[in-house]
Design an enzyme around this catalytic site. Structure first.
Site, PDB file in Angstrom:
ATOM      1  N   CYS A  29      -3.672  -9.599   4.154  1.00 53.46           N
ATOM      2  CA  CYS A  29      -3.118  -8.522   5.180  1.00 53.46           C
ATOM      3  C   CYS A  29      -3.610  -8.836   6.749  1.00 53.46           C
ATOM      4  CB  CYS A  29      -3.281  -7.447   3.908  1.00 53.46           C
ATOM      5  SG  CYS A  29      -2.484  -6.194   4.274  1.00 53.46           S
ATOM      6  N   ALA A  62       9.192  -7.516  -0.038  1.00 50.61           N
ATOM      7  CA  ALA A  62       7.900  -5.928   0.284  1.00 50.61           C
ATOM      8  C   ALA A  62       9.754  -5.303   0.410  1.00 50.61           C
ATOM      9  CB  ALA A  62       7.235  -6.919   0.887  1.00 50.61           C
ATOM     10  N   VAL A  96       0.959  -1.417  -0.195  1.00 47.69           N
ATOM     11  CA  VAL A  96      -0.230   0.287   0.059  1.00 47.69           C
ATOM     12  C   VAL A  96       0.152   1.396   0.237  1.00 47.69           C
ATOM     13  CG1 VAL A  96      -1.673   1.436   1.298  1.00 47.69           C
ATOM     14  CG2 VAL A  96      -2.189  -1.018   1.241  1.00 47.69           C
TER      15      VAL A  96
END
Length: 504
Positions: free
Chosen positions: A119, A244, A21
């Site tokens: 998530c 990530a 995000v």
């Protein structure tokens, strides 16, 4: 490599940029591809919000944009990543309603669809994607229906469950739905990056199913260099690896020579952000993640204080690149305008309409079409323009009609705010009447711009103060304050960056 079998994206033996995000927007995805990532995931997007978007081919940026009813760009992609980008979404209600509606019409723009099932962040848990695979437990056919409904690969991303047996059982059920691959973040729902990744869980999953398993969660303690990626793959027994935070901090971790100096990586990222008109606050956020412990350095403070991509470019010494890019984009806009037919007025009852949008960047600061129309009306000794605005319920769009000299004018396009709708109506009136509207590059009209210049050039006499008060009155009458800046569906304010995101 992400070699496509029969034109389909493969998830075997790949390295991927994980969905993050606020990080996985177009500039970061392109940067990861440049440095060697095989597959890139977009940031997690809510399916119901995407279903409300309309697809727009952006000829200026050479992108495909999915634009919300309020004109926010929720997802932007381009030809460069078309065969490598995975669209990740979370369902706000049911997969059957959300996935089927929001995915089908964008298959041609992405290489695969990923459903986020695990998530732990509040952004996701509010839309019921957690606990992991809750919807699959109650209806294991839901993912199967999605797989049957699209022509591109469907994948799934989970977190591990409280026990090894539960985790393996879950992934076996997922495999039976027909998904192409499953990504496994080796942490429990309540765990955070400071907790060690459970490689044994990922290994057990990889041994239990025949589809590719993508290992995720090793950025902090296991993956710091490119060579570490293969070690993480071996430790988990997975087919592929997804990164990530390691990629967010330095996307060159994907190259065999990586990681490279972060200063060079930040410069390359910023060039993509400028080239694709990335939201400045998103650009700033990503750069601050790359700066890490240097975010309070002089450069970090300059980035945090920046309000525009131009400001950020100055911090990195890329003013010339920024200016050249803006000139190229403007040339492209001008070429497109000259090759298209001009908007023609159409009568709608007693209202003259034109298809006009108010673009704030086309006008100088503190100058608006409403201001010019008001000043012209005063000069002609007419009554002040009267605006009537309506709002439609389906997308909360606004449309305004302005009455001047007993004639009505309106834009046929709907705007995201009452203020913008009134500006669009004023533009229609000004263009029909052949009156300057204050756009950058227009010749001096002798109206508002002249008054403001006189106020700056002369001393602080009583006459000057009177002029300044007059301009202030006009500003107040035209409500010229700027709207909030938004990116990818999330509101942003000019403040210091938020706490860095955890890997999904």
């Amino acid at each position: 490599m992400a070699a496509a079998a029969g034109g389909r994206l493969s998830f075997s033996n790949i390295t991927a940029l994980a969905p993050m995000v606020r990080v996985g927007t177009l500039p970061m995805r392109l940067l990861a591809l440049d440095y060697g990532a095989d597959v890139v995931y977009c940031e997690e997007l809510i399916d119901i919000k995407m279903a409300q978007c309309h697809r727009v081919v952006n000829a200026v940026l050479e992108t495909v944009d999915f634009v919300a009813p309020d004109d926010r760009v929720m997802f932007r992609t381009c030809e460069r990543e078309k065969d490598r980008v995975v669209f990740q979404m979370v369902s706000q209600d049911t997969f059957e309603r959300g996935c089927a509606v929001s995915v089908l019409y964008r298959e041609k723009d992405v290489a695969a669809i990923d459903v986020n099932m695990g998530c732990p962040k509040e952004y996701s848990t509010k839309v019921s994607c957690c606990p992991p695979a809750a919807s699959l437990t109650s209806d294991p056919l839901i993912l199967k229906k999605l797989v049957a409904g699209v022509t591109i690969p469907v994948t799934c991303k989970i977190r591990i469950l409280p026990s090894l047996e539960e985790t393996v059982s879950l992934v076996r059920r997922i495999e039976k739905t027909g998904v192409t691959a499953v990504a496994v973040h080796g942490r429990f729902k309540e765990e955070r990056p400071r907790h060690p990744v459970h490689c044994d869980y990922i290994q057990a999953v990889a041994q239990a199913v025949s589809i590719p398993v993508i290992a995720n969660g090793g950025s902090l303690d296991l993956v710091k260099t490119n060579a570490d990626i293969e070690e993480f793959r071996m430790a988990t027994g997975a087919s592929s690896v997804m990164l990530a935070r390691a990629a967010m901090w330095n996307a060159s971790v994907f190259t065999s020579q990586g990681p490279l100096p972060v200063d060079k990586v930040m410069e390359e990222y910023l060039k993509y952000a400028i080239r694709y008109d990335n939201n400045a606050f998103n650009t700033k956020y990503c750069l601050c993640q790359m700066l890490r412990d240097k975010v309070e350095s002089p450069l970090g403070k300059q980035v945090q204080a920046a309000q525009t991509n131009a400001d950020i470019s100055e911090a990195y010494g890329l003013q010339e690149f920024y200016q050249q890019t803006q000139e190229q984009l403007q040339t492209r806009r001008d070429d497109l305008k000259s090759s298209s037919q001009p908007d023609q007025p159409i009568m709608d009852g007693d209202v003259t309409t034109m298809a006009v949008k108010f673009e704030r960047r086309e006008y100088p600061p503190q100058i608006t079409p409403k201001m010019f129309l008001l000043e012209w009306s005063r000069k002609e000794k007419l009554e002040q323009p009267l605006y009537e605005t309506v709002q439609r319920s389906q997308d909360r769009g606004f449309q305004s009609t302005v009455t001047v000299a007993e004639k009505k004018y309106r834009s046929s396009l709907w705007e995201k705010s009452k203020k913008f709708a009134e500006q669009a109506a004023a533009i229609v009136c000004l263009r029909i009447l052949g009156i300057p509207e204050g756009r950058i590059g227009e010749e001096d009209s002798g109206l508002v711009c002249k008054r403001k210049r006189e106020g700056k050039m002369n001393g602080a006499t009583e006459e000057d103060r009177s002029k300044k008060r007059h301009v202030a009155d006009i500003l107040q009458a035209t409500e010229s304050s700027e709207p909030a800046v938004v990116t990818n569906g999330l509101d942003h304010k000019p403040a210091a960056p938020e706490k860095q995101p955890e890997g999904p």
